[in-house]
Motif scaffolding. Sequence first.
Motif, PDB file in Angstrom:
ATOM      1  N   ARG A  10       4.426 -62.301  28.347  1.00  0.00           N
ATOM      2  CA  ARG A  10       4.680 -64.080  28.001  1.00  0.00           C
ATOM      3  C   ARG A  10       4.293 -64.707  29.109  1.00  0.00           C
ATOM      4  O   ARG A  10       3.663 -65.807  29.032  1.00  0.00           O
ATOM      5  CB  ARG A  10       6.078 -64.053  27.545  1.00  0.00           C
ATOM      6  N   LYS A  13       0.851 -64.563  29.817  1.00  0.00           N
ATOM      7  CA  LYS A  13       0.023 -65.791  28.924  1.00  0.00           C
ATOM      8  C   LYS A  13       0.319 -67.264  29.611  1.00  0.00           C
ATOM      9  O   LYS A  13      -0.623 -68.133  29.616  1.00  0.00           O
ATOM     10  CB  LYS A  13       0.568 -65.702  27.511  1.00  0.00           C
ATOM     11  N   SER A  14       1.405 -67.377  29.753  1.00  0.00           N
ATOM     12  CA  SER A  14       1.707 -68.970  30.151  1.00  0.00           C
ATOM     13  C   SER A  14       1.095 -69.297  31.525  1.00  0.00           C
ATOM     14  O   SER A  14       0.590 -70.335  31.731  1.00  0.00           O
ATOM     15  CB  SER A  14       3.291 -69.212  30.200  1.00  0.00           C
ATOM     16  N   GLY A  16      -1.945 -68.004  32.270  1.00  0.00           N
ATOM     17  CA  GLY A  16      -3.145 -68.118  31.989  1.00  0.00           C
ATOM     18  C   GLY A  16      -3.835 -66.831  32.686  1.00  0.00           C
ATOM     19  O   GLY A  16      -5.087 -66.865  33.161  1.00  0.00           O
ATOM     20  N   ASN A  18      -5.182 -63.066  32.737  1.00  0.00           N
ATOM     21  CA  ASN A  18      -5.617 -62.010  31.454  1.00  0.00           C
ATOM     22  C   ASN A  18      -4.976 -60.743  31.732  1.00  0.00           C
ATOM     23  O   ASN A  18      -5.162 -60.198  32.885  1.00  0.00           O
ATOM     24  CB  ASN A  18      -7.283 -61.868  31.717  1.00  0.00           C
ATOM     25  N   SER A 179       3.169 -59.550  19.958  1.00  0.00           N
ATOM     26  CA  SER A 179       1.843 -59.850  20.432  1.00  0.00           C
ATOM     27  C   SER A 179       0.866 -59.453  19.277  1.00  0.00           C
ATOM     28  O   SER A 179       1.263 -59.002  18.357  1.00  0.00           O
ATOM     29  CB  SER A 179       1.377 -59.240  21.618  1.00  0.00           C
ATOM     30  N   SER A 194      -4.890 -68.238  20.158  1.00  0.00           N
ATOM     31  CA  SER A 194      -4.364 -68.374  21.198  1.00  0.00           C
ATOM     32  C   SER A 194      -3.537 -69.523  21.632  1.00  0.00           C
ATOM     33  O   SER A 194      -2.647 -69.484  22.158  1.00  0.00           O
ATOM     34  CB  SER A 194      -5.490 -67.914  22.379  1.00  0.00           C
ATOM     35  N   GLU A 198       2.518 -68.858  20.148  1.00  0.00           N
ATOM     36  CA  GLU A 198       3.252 -68.688  21.463  1.00  0.00           C
ATOM     37  C   GLU A 198       3.280 -67.194  21.874  1.00  0.00           C
ATOM     38  O   GLU A 198       3.345 -66.998  23.163  1.00  0.00           O
ATOM     39  CB  GLU A 198       4.909 -68.854  21.219  1.00  0.00           C
ATOM     40  N   PRO A 200       1.242 -63.824  22.975  1.00  0.00           N
ATOM     41  CA  PRO A 200      -0.089 -63.316  23.474  1.00  0.00           C
ATOM     42  C   PRO A 200      -0.848 -62.790  22.302  1.00  0.00           C
ATOM     43  O   PRO A 200      -0.554 -62.002  21.379  1.00  0.00           O
ATOM     44  CB  PRO A 200       0.297 -62.368  24.460  1.00  0.00           C
ATOM     45  N   TYR A 202      -4.357 -60.792  22.133  1.00  0.00           N
ATOM     46  CA  TYR A 202      -5.258 -59.834  22.934  1.00  0.00           C
ATOM     47  C   TYR A 202      -6.718 -59.636  22.186  1.00  0.00           C
ATOM     48  O   TYR A 202      -6.393 -59.607  20.845  1.00  0.00           O
ATOM     49  CB  TYR A 202      -4.806 -58.712  23.359  1.00  0.00           C
ATOM     50  N   CYS A 210      -8.672 -65.742  25.015  1.00  0.00           N
ATOM     51  CA  CYS A 210      -7.269 -65.025  24.415  1.00  0.00           C
ATOM     52  C   CYS A 210      -6.644 -64.488  25.773  1.00  0.00           C
ATOM     53  O   CYS A 210      -7.059 -64.835  26.807  1.00  0.00           O
ATOM     54  CB  CYS A 210      -7.561 -64.149  23.459  1.00  0.00           C
ATOM     55  N   ASP A 211      -5.604 -63.790  25.560  1.00  0.00           N
ATOM     56  CA  ASP A 211      -4.713 -63.521  26.710  1.00  0.00           C
ATOM     57  C   ASP A 211      -5.007 -62.234  27.126  1.00  0.00           C
ATOM     58  O   ASP A 211      -4.182 -61.684  28.189  1.00  0.00           O
ATOM     59  CB  ASP A 211      -3.236 -63.730  26.167  1.00  0.00           C
TER      60      ASP A 211
END
Length: 285
Positions: A10, A13-14, A16, A18, A179, A194, A198, A200, A202, A210-211
Amino acid sequence: MSKKTIMDFRNMKSRGENLVYLTAYDAQIARLQEEIGVDMILVGDSVGNTLLGYDSTLPVTMDEMIVFTSAVRRGAPDTFVIGDMPFMSYQTDDRDAVANAGRLIKQAGADAIKLEGGRRVASQVEAIVEAGILVQGHIGLTPQSAGQFGGWRAQGRTAETALGILKDALALQEAGAFSILVEGVPNQVTRVLSERCEIPIYGIGAGRECDGQLLIVYDMLGLFELFEPRFVKRYGELADDIREMLSEYAQEVRDGSFPEDKHDYGIPSEELDKFVAQAESEGLV
Ligand code: KIV
C-alpha cells in the motif's frame, strides 16, 4: 531483507513506487529472484504451459500447485509468494474456494492466493478473506476463461467491456482483495482502475500506469518459445543459450573431449595397485 507485507504494498502505491512482480515455479529461479530483490512472486498456473507442456492452464491441479508453490517458498523464504488457484478449485462454491486457498497457505506456505474473475467470484473472495487469507484478484484477459472471450485476446477495448472491468475491480476491492492483477487491458483503462482503487493494481500486458509489473519468468528469459504475446519483453534468449550448451555437450561426449582428467575423482596409486592385485587374485579381471 525482511519479507514485504500488504502495508508495504500500500505504501509503495501511495509513494508511486512500481512493484517488481515475476512468476516462478521452482526453488532455483525463486532463489535468484529473492537475491536481486523481487518484491512479489506468483506461482502461476501458467506452470501448465511453461513447465508441464499443456497447451492451456486448464489441466493444472491443486496438488501440482502445492508442489510448485512449496518449491518456490523454499527457494525464496523472505519474499512475498502468491499461490495461484487452478481451474475448478474455486469456481464451484465458497466452501471449495476456502478449502483450496487454505491448502496453498497451510501446505505450500504461500503468503496469499490469486484467483481469476471479478464480480462473479466476489462471493468466493469474501469467503476466503473471511477465513483470514490474503487474496489477489485477477481480471481482464483471464486465461482460465479464454474460451469465453473467443481466444487469447485483449479485453476492455470497448466502452462496455472497459466499464465491466472497472466494475470487476471495484467488486474485488469491496470483497476484501488486497490487490488486483490486470491482464491484457489497454493502458488508459488500467490508469482509471489504478486511480479509482485504493488497493494496488498490478499489470501484465496492461500498460505502465498501474502500481507494478508482472511478467512470466520463462517469457522474459526467452525460454518459452511456443508463442510470444505482444506485451512480452525478452531480456535474454535463454532457449538459444541452452540449445548451444546442449549441442556443445553432445559434441564433446561424442568426440571424447568430455570428461577431462580434472572431472575425475581419482584414486591414490597404492589403493589402485591393491585393487588391481586383489581383483586379479580373485580372477575378476
Ligand atoms: O498463471 C499465471 O502466471 C498468471 C499470469 C498469466 C497472470 O496468472
